[in-house]
Structures are given as structure tokens and as C-alpha cells.
Design a protein around this motif. Structure first.
Motif, PDB file in Angstrom:
ATOM      1  N   VAL A   1       0.855  -1.338  -0.030  1.00  0.00           N
ATOM      2  CA  VAL A   1      -0.235  -0.338   0.062  1.00  0.00           C
ATOM      3  C   VAL A   1       1.047   1.497  -0.146  1.00  0.00           C
ATOM      4  O   VAL A   1       1.409   1.400   0.988  1.00  0.00           O
ATOM      5  CB  VAL A   1      -0.702   0.085   1.142  1.00  0.00           C
ATOM      6  N   ALA A   2       0.238   1.844  -0.836  1.00  0.00           N
ATOM      7  CA  ALA A   2       0.591   3.343  -0.795  1.00  0.00           C
ATOM      8  C   ALA A   2       0.482   4.140  -0.639  1.00  0.00           C
ATOM      9  O   ALA A   2      -1.152   4.018  -0.689  1.00  0.00           O
ATOM     10  CB  ALA A   2       1.852   3.526  -2.155  1.00  0.00           C
ATOM     11  N   ILE A   3       0.049   5.320   0.630  1.00  0.00           N
ATOM     12  CA  ILE A   3      -0.922   6.214   1.495  1.00  0.00           C
ATOM     13  C   ILE A   3      -0.609   7.681   0.843  1.00  0.00           C
ATOM     14  O   ILE A   3       0.646   7.935   1.292  1.00  0.00           O
ATOM     15  CB  ILE A   3      -0.320   6.129   2.726  1.00  0.00           C
ATOM     16  N   PHE A   4      -1.438   8.171   0.551  1.00  0.00           N
ATOM     17  CA  PHE A   4      -1.296   9.843   0.320  1.00  0.00           C
ATOM     18  C   PHE A   4      -2.462  10.799   1.088  1.00  0.00           C
ATOM     19  O   PHE A   4      -3.202  10.752   0.921  1.00  0.00           O
ATOM     20  CB  PHE A   4      -1.364  10.135  -0.864  1.00  0.00           C
ATOM     21  N   PHE A   5      -1.356  11.226   2.211  1.00  0.00           N
ATOM     22  CA  PHE A   5      -2.865  12.745   2.890  1.00  0.00           C
ATOM     23  C   PHE A   5      -2.201  13.681   2.150  1.00  0.00           C
ATOM     24  O   PHE A   5      -1.439  14.272   2.071  1.00  0.00           O
ATOM     25  CB  PHE A   5      -1.636  12.822   4.448  1.00  0.00           C
TER      26      PHE A   5
ATOM     27  N   ASP B   1      -3.687  20.955   2.761  1.00  0.00           N
ATOM     28  CA  ASP B   1      -2.422  22.533   3.335  1.00  0.00           C
ATOM     29  C   ASP B   1      -2.811  22.415   4.141  1.00  0.00           C
ATOM     30  O   ASP B   1      -1.525  23.054   4.991  1.00  0.00           O
ATOM     31  CB  ASP B   1      -2.734  23.544   2.390  1.00  0.00           C
ATOM     32  N   GLU B   2      -3.750  22.161   4.959  1.00  0.00           N
ATOM     33  CA  GLU B   2      -4.005  22.594   6.238  1.00  0.00           C
ATOM     34  C   GLU B   2      -3.209  21.754   6.859  1.00  0.00           C
ATOM     35  O   GLU B   2      -3.467  22.325   8.754  1.00  0.00           O
ATOM     36  CB  GLU B   2      -4.960  22.860   6.408  1.00  0.00           C
ATOM     37  N   LEU B   3      -2.959  20.975   6.966  1.00  0.00           N
ATOM     38  CA  LEU B   3      -2.097  19.889   7.889  1.00  0.00           C
ATOM     39  C   LEU B   3      -0.528  20.230   7.982  1.00  0.00           C
ATOM     40  O   LEU B   3      -0.242  20.045   7.392  1.00  0.00           O
ATOM     41  CB  LEU B   3      -2.076  18.803   7.623  1.00  0.00           C
ATOM     42  N   ILE B   4      -0.843  20.514   9.566  1.00  0.00           N
ATOM     43  CA  ILE B   4       0.400  20.565  10.422  1.00  0.00           C
ATOM     44  C   ILE B   4       0.387  19.188  11.181  1.00  0.00           C
ATOM     45  O   ILE B   4       0.121  18.047  11.322  1.00  0.00           O
ATOM     46  CB  ILE B   4       0.427  21.622  11.410  1.00  0.00           C
TER      47      ILE B   4
ATOM     48  N   GLY C   1      -4.896  28.605  11.852  1.00  0.00           N
ATOM     49  CA  GLY C   1      -5.900  27.687  11.010  1.00  0.00           C
ATOM     50  C   GLY C   1      -5.576  26.380  10.299  1.00  0.00           C
ATOM     51  O   GLY C   1      -6.708  25.831   9.790  1.00  0.00           O
ATOM     52  N   ALA C   2      -4.573  26.114  10.800  1.00  0.00           N
ATOM     53  CA  ALA C   2      -4.281  25.241  10.540  1.00  0.00           C
ATOM     54  C   ALA C   2      -4.258  23.797  11.399  1.00  0.00           C
ATOM     55  O   ALA C   2      -5.372  24.334  12.239  1.00  0.00           O
ATOM     56  CB  ALA C   2      -2.394  24.947  11.089  1.00  0.00           C
ATOM     57  N   ILE C   3      -4.508  22.704  10.560  1.00  0.00           N
ATOM     58  CA  ILE C   3      -4.962  21.351  11.605  1.00  0.00           C
ATOM     59  C   ILE C   3      -4.246  20.362  12.056  1.00  0.00           C
ATOM     60  O   ILE C   3      -3.172  20.104  11.170  1.00  0.00           O
ATOM     61  CB  ILE C   3      -6.299  20.713  10.286  1.00  0.00           C
ATOM     62  N   ARG C   4      -4.393  19.755  13.363  1.00  0.00           N
ATOM     63  CA  ARG C   4      -3.162  18.764  12.889  1.00  0.00           C
ATOM     64  C   ARG C   4      -3.385  17.454  12.058  1.00  0.00           C
ATOM     65  O   ARG C   4      -5.008  17.319  12.640  1.00  0.00           O
ATOM     66  CB  ARG C   4      -3.037  18.445  14.385  1.00  0.00           C
ATOM     67  N   ASP C   5      -2.494  16.705  11.658  1.00  0.00           N
ATOM     68  CA  ASP C   5      -2.982  15.962  11.435  1.00  0.00           C
ATOM     69  C   ASP C   5      -3.328  14.440  11.935  1.00  0.00           C
ATOM     70  O   ASP C   5      -2.612  14.110  13.233  1.00  0.00           O
ATOM     71  CB  ASP C   5      -1.888  15.001  10.489  1.00  0.00           C
TER      72      ASP C   5
ATOM     73  N   SER D   1       4.417   0.006   1.723  1.00  0.00           N
ATOM     74  CA  SER D   1       5.395   0.471   0.887  1.00  0.00           C
ATOM     75  C   SER D   1       5.769   1.802   1.316  1.00  0.00           C
ATOM     76  O   SER D   1       7.098   2.648   1.096  1.00  0.00           O
ATOM     77  CB  SER D   1       5.099   0.282  -0.983  1.00  0.00           C
ATOM     78  N   SER D   2       4.267   3.130   1.020  1.00  0.00           N
ATOM     79  CA  SER D   2       4.812   4.112   1.243  1.00  0.00           C
ATOM     80  C   SER D   2       4.298   5.334   1.995  1.00  0.00           C
ATOM     81  O   SER D   2       3.066   4.826   1.718  1.00  0.00           O
ATOM     82  CB  SER D   2       5.891   4.761   0.511  1.00  0.00           C
ATOM     83  N   PHE D   3       4.263   5.629   3.028  1.00  0.00           N
ATOM     84  CA  PHE D   3       3.546   7.574   3.195  1.00  0.00           C
ATOM     85  C   PHE D   3       3.823   8.587   3.202  1.00  0.00           C
ATOM     86  O   PHE D   3       5.400   8.801   3.893  1.00  0.00           O
ATOM     87  CB  PHE D   3       2.564   6.814   4.480  1.00  0.00           C
ATOM     88  N   GLN D   4       3.548   9.550   2.717  1.00  0.00           N
ATOM     89  CA  GLN D   4       4.036  10.332   2.198  1.00  0.00           C
ATOM     90  C   GLN D   4       2.682  11.543   2.632  1.00  0.00           C
ATOM     91  O   GLN D   4       1.286  11.363   2.385  1.00  0.00           O
ATOM     92  CB  GLN D   4       4.607  10.881   1.408  1.00  0.00           C
ATOM     93  N   PHE D   5       3.125  13.091   2.940  1.00  0.00           N
ATOM     94  CA  PHE D   5       1.692  14.320   2.475  1.00  0.00           C
ATOM     95  C   PHE D   5       2.395  14.665   1.571  1.00  0.00           C
ATOM     96  O   PHE D   5       3.320  15.076   1.079  1.00  0.00           O
ATOM     97  CB  PHE D   5       1.965  14.806   4.363  1.00  0.00           C
ATOM     98  N   VAL D   6       0.980  15.230   1.045  1.00  0.00           N
ATOM     99  CA  VAL D   6       1.167  16.016  -0.501  1.00  0.00           C
ATOM    100  C   VAL D   6       0.233  17.145  -0.191  1.00  0.00           C
ATOM    101  O   VAL D   6      -1.142  16.693  -0.025  1.00  0.00           O
ATOM    102  CB  VAL D   6       0.686  14.718  -1.425  1.00  0.00           C
ATOM    103  N   LYS D   7       1.038  18.276  -1.714  1.00  0.00           N
ATOM    104  CA  LYS D   7       0.127  19.435  -0.986  1.00  0.00           C
ATOM    105  C   LYS D   7      -1.159  19.744  -1.704  1.00  0.00           C
ATOM    106  O   LYS D   7      -0.870  18.594  -2.920  1.00  0.00           O
ATOM    107  CB  LYS D   7       1.404  20.573  -0.908  1.00  0.00           C
ATOM    108  N   ASP D   8      -2.004  20.047  -1.828  1.00  0.00           N
ATOM    109  CA  ASP D   8      -3.314  20.721  -2.567  1.00  0.00           C
ATOM    110  C   ASP D   8      -3.351  20.718  -4.210  1.00  0.00           C
ATOM    111  O   ASP D   8      -3.173  22.151  -4.325  1.00  0.00           O
ATOM    112  CB  ASP D   8      -4.268  21.648  -2.751  1.00  0.00           C
ATOM    113  N   ASP D   9      -1.794  19.524  -4.928  1.00  0.00           N
ATOM    114  CA  ASP D   9      -1.902  20.762  -6.219  1.00  0.00           C
ATOM    115  C   ASP D   9      -1.580  19.527  -6.882  1.00  0.00           C
ATOM    116  O   ASP D   9      -1.145  17.941  -6.726  1.00  0.00           O
ATOM    117  CB  ASP D   9      -0.083  20.912  -6.167  1.00  0.00           C
ATOM    118  N   LEU D  10      -2.261  19.136  -8.421  1.00  0.00           N
ATOM    119  CA  LEU D  10      -3.116  18.168  -8.909  1.00  0.00           C
ATOM    120  C   LEU D  10      -1.708  18.133  -9.599  1.00  0.00           C
ATOM    121  O   LEU D  10      -1.551  17.241  -9.649  1.00  0.00           O
ATOM    122  CB  LEU D  10      -3.525  18.872  -9.854  1.00  0.00           C
ATOM    123  N   SER D  11      -0.918  18.529  -9.948  1.00  0.00           N
ATOM    124  CA  SER D  11       0.361  18.013 -10.937  1.00  0.00           C
ATOM    125  C   SER D  11       1.135  17.229 -10.289  1.00  0.00           C
ATOM    126  O   SER D  11       1.735  15.790 -10.205  1.00  0.00           O
ATOM    127  CB  SER D  11       1.440  19.106 -11.577  1.00  0.00           C
TER     128      SER D  11
END
Length: 390
Positions: A171-175, A178-181, A189-193, A211-221
């Protein structure tokens, strides 16, 4: 990219459990097989026990007593001694029964004095016949069974060093968000993950390997690029957040970029409505894409409702038959929707926790699972289905 749009909980659960095939089989040691699922039936490689053994500590005797003590059966070895009428050998539990033995008399049922053993015992008593537990080629466990520690012990006793199990879904997880810390107290205004610390652990308990987990900003590309990097090495992609149709929700555009086949597009259940399940074809493989809502309780509700049966299908495991519980207080649902309520059970009676909002974790943190509440008004004493966390 069309799929089941706003289907019922039952419809979505059925699709999640039936849309993907079990993964490939692999051979692992018994120690590594714990909590894995068998890919084929496991047969006994020998009779169990493999030879006649003693059921008690005592003496292997021949005929009626008293008996002359002529020696001892060494543990784990076959005795070369042949007992004749009126003779006996000391023997431990599990010891191989020597030739000529008619019974085993326990220590506590006999008296030894001056090399003689006296007592009374029935013919054939305390002798375990070869194959008493299983015969060679008996089925010890069927394909799809989850291996427990005692089961691994049984396989060892029956002659196995390794067994064949279904590969664990990678499994690859993507959280997303942009509001997450990820540390400290949220301000400005930030939200703790709150999902990062728990989702990998839940998925491991369900039988996955991360397999991996990462935090990705709100950007489609960026999201498209990061997902593409994982596809060669995973069986399941999971995202959190961004599943709706707003200007900052990028999961559906990412699925379109992958030319994914939508299987589930929202489910009429609260919390957990904005859940998506899709199929991604990549280099002759099918990869599942499960997109969970971003609110913590919604994400957990969707994962246990639809992620768990999906993972079980990868593992070739039998699907859970949900138990019925009786609700202790009246519960209502939004019109036309089922509802997932966290709570506890005692003697099949369900009590909801407090703090039930979809963004809240305080209630679900003290829950044992979710009760699946039918659409409409459910009076106290009504029944609900139970989705346990363990």
C-alpha cells in the motif's frame, strides 16, 4: 470513469469485496506465517502422533502386575527393549510406546518398591494410537484461513517447515491537505494531522504492508507525479481528503489522469459519504485506488466499511459476516442514508459513544467498532449490524 454513484452501504460493500482477485502465492516460514492467509489447503505430512505414545508419566507395562522394572524409555527415542509379560519400563508423557506394551500405568496409580511396580490398570489405558489426531494427508486448514500461533504449531507438529500464503497487499498512502501540520499545537487555521499516526497501523492489522506514506500538498500536478512513482511497486493506493468536487479537491482529476475505472463514487452513509474506489490498469496489473474522506471519523468509517473487504479480497480471505446487535438508545439517520455510529457492545447490546461528529476522534477513540444503523428512525431495542475494529 462511471461507477456506482451514491449506492447503498450494502451495494458498495459488495462491490469492494468482489472487484479484485487474490494476489499471488508465496512460501514463508512458519514463524513468518502468523496472521497471514493460506493460499492453499495445508495437509498433514504424517500421522499425528507419528507413532504410539504415552498419554501419562508412569510405566509402560506388559500384562498384569506386579511388574519387574527393567529400564526406562528415553525421551524422543524409540526403545530397543521388548516388554514381556510381567515387565515394565519407566516412560514420560509423549514417549514412544515400546513393543509388547499392553497399558501405561500413571505414577500416581502405582507403587514402586525394590525394582517392582504394583498397581491395577485397564488393558490399553493411556496409550495414544498413531494418527489419533490426524492421518497423513488429512486437511489441517483450508485455503483462506488466517494462521494463528497455535495453527502454526499444528503445522510444525505435522511436519511442515514452511507453507504457502497469499502475498500481503502493498500500500502507498497519500495524505492530502495544505492545512495539515505534523507536530505541535495547531494555530492560525492549521489542523493537526490525526490520520498519519493511525492509518498505517490499521492497515497493517488488516493484513497489508506499507510501501510508502507521504503528505502531498493540494496541487494536482504534484499529486499526479507522486502517485505515478508508486504504481510499479504497489497493489493498493489510498488517499485521504480531496474526494469531493470542490476547486481544491484533486482526487477525481488524478483518477481521470490515470484513466481509472470508477467502481464506487460516494455511498449513502454518514460518516463516509465521500469515498471512492477505482481500478487502475498499469503494465498488465490491476491496482486498487481507495480514496477516503479527509475527516478522521469519516476516513475510519469508510476504511472499515469498504477498505477491509477490499483487502480481504486481495488476501483470498472469507468476508466477515456482520453480527447483529441491539441498540440501547433511539438513533436516527439522514433521510435515505445509513449511519455508522461508533460505540461499545456488552452482551450484544450497543451503546454509542459521545462526540459523534465526522471530524471528531474522541468518541471513536474509545469505541470498539461501528454500528451500521438502517435508514430512518431506529427505536431503542432495534437491531443493527456490528463492524468491529478487531
Amino acid at each position: 470513469m462511471k461507477g456506482l454513484r451514491e449506492g447503498s452501504w450494502d451495494q458498495a460493500c459488495a462491490l469492494a469485496s468482489q472487484s479484485f482477485m487474490p494476489l499471488h502465492s508465496q512460501t514463508v516460514s512458519l514463524a513468518d506465517a502468523i496472521d497471514r492467509y493460506l493460499s492453499q489447503d495445508v495437509l498433514s505430512l504424517c500421522d499425528l502422533p507419528a507413532f504410539e505414545t504415552s498419554a501419562m508419566d508412569g510405566w509402560a507395562v506388559s500384562g498384569d502386575g506386579p511388574w519387574k522394572l527393567i529400564g526406562e524409555v528415553a525421551t524422543g527415542k524409540t526403545s530397543a527393549e521388548v516388554l514381556h509379560y510381567g515387565q515394565c519400563l519407566a516412560i514420560a508423557t509423549g514417549g514412544v510406546i515400546p513393543a509388547g506394551t499392553t497399558s501405561v500405568i500413571p505414577w500416581e496409580s502405582a507403587v514402586e518398591k525394590d525394582g517392582q511396580v504394583s498397581g491395577e490398570i485397564d488393558l490399553g489405558a493411556n496409550i495414544r494410537p498413531a494418527g489419533m489426531e490426524s492421518k497423513k494427508d488429512d486437511v489441517l486448514a483450508k485455503a483462506g484461513t488466517r494462521v494463528s500461533p497455535p495453527m502454526a504449531g499444528l503445522f510444525a507438529a505435522a511436519g511442515h517447515d514452511a507453507i504457502n500464503v497469499i502475498a500481503q497487499p502493498r500500500v502507498a498512502i497519500f495524505f492530502l491537505g495544505d492545512e495539515l501540520i505534523h507536530s505541535g499545537i495547531p494555530v492560525g487555521g492549521a489542523i493537526r494531522d490525526a490520520l498519519g499516526p493511525q492509518l498505517p497501523a490499521v492497515l497493517r492489522k488488516m493484513g497489508c504492508t506499507i510501501s510508502s506514506f507521504q503528505f502531498v500538498k493540494d496541487d494536482l500536478s504534484v499529486l499526479n507525479s507522486e502517485i505515478a512513482k508508486t504504481l510499479d511497486s504497489v497493489d493498493l493506493v489510498i488517499t485521504t481528503g480531496g474526494t469531493a468536487d470542490g476547486p481544491r479537491d484533486f482526487v477525481k482529476p488524478a483518477l481521470k489522469n490515470l484513466d481509472a475505472e470508477m467502481i464506487i463514487d460516494c455511498v449513502k452513509v454518514r460518516p463516509g459519504y465521500h469515498v471512492l474506489l477505482a481500478r487502475v490498469s498499469h503494465k498488465a496489473r490491476e491496482i486498487a485506488f481507495l480514496a477516503l474522506p479527509g475527516n478522521p471519523q469519516s476516513a475510519l468509517a469508510a476504511l472499515y466499511s469498504f477498505g477491509n473487504p477490499l483487502i480481504k479480497s486481495f488476501l483470498g480471505a472469507s468476508q466477515d459476516q456482520l453480527a447483529e446487535v441491539e441498540i440501547t438508545t433511539a438513533l436516527t439517520t439522514p433521510e435515505g442514508f445509513s449511519r455508522l455510529v461508533p460505540g461499545t457492545i456488552n452482551a450484544k447490546e450497543f451503546t454509542p459513544t459521545t462526540y459523534l461528529g465526522s471530524a471528531m476522534l474522541r468518541g471513536v477513540a474509545h469505541a470498539q467498532g461501528f454500528a451500521l444503523i438502517s435508514p430512518g428512525v431506529n427505536q431503542a431495542g432495534s437491531t443493527a449490524h456490528w463492524i468491529a475494529f478487531n
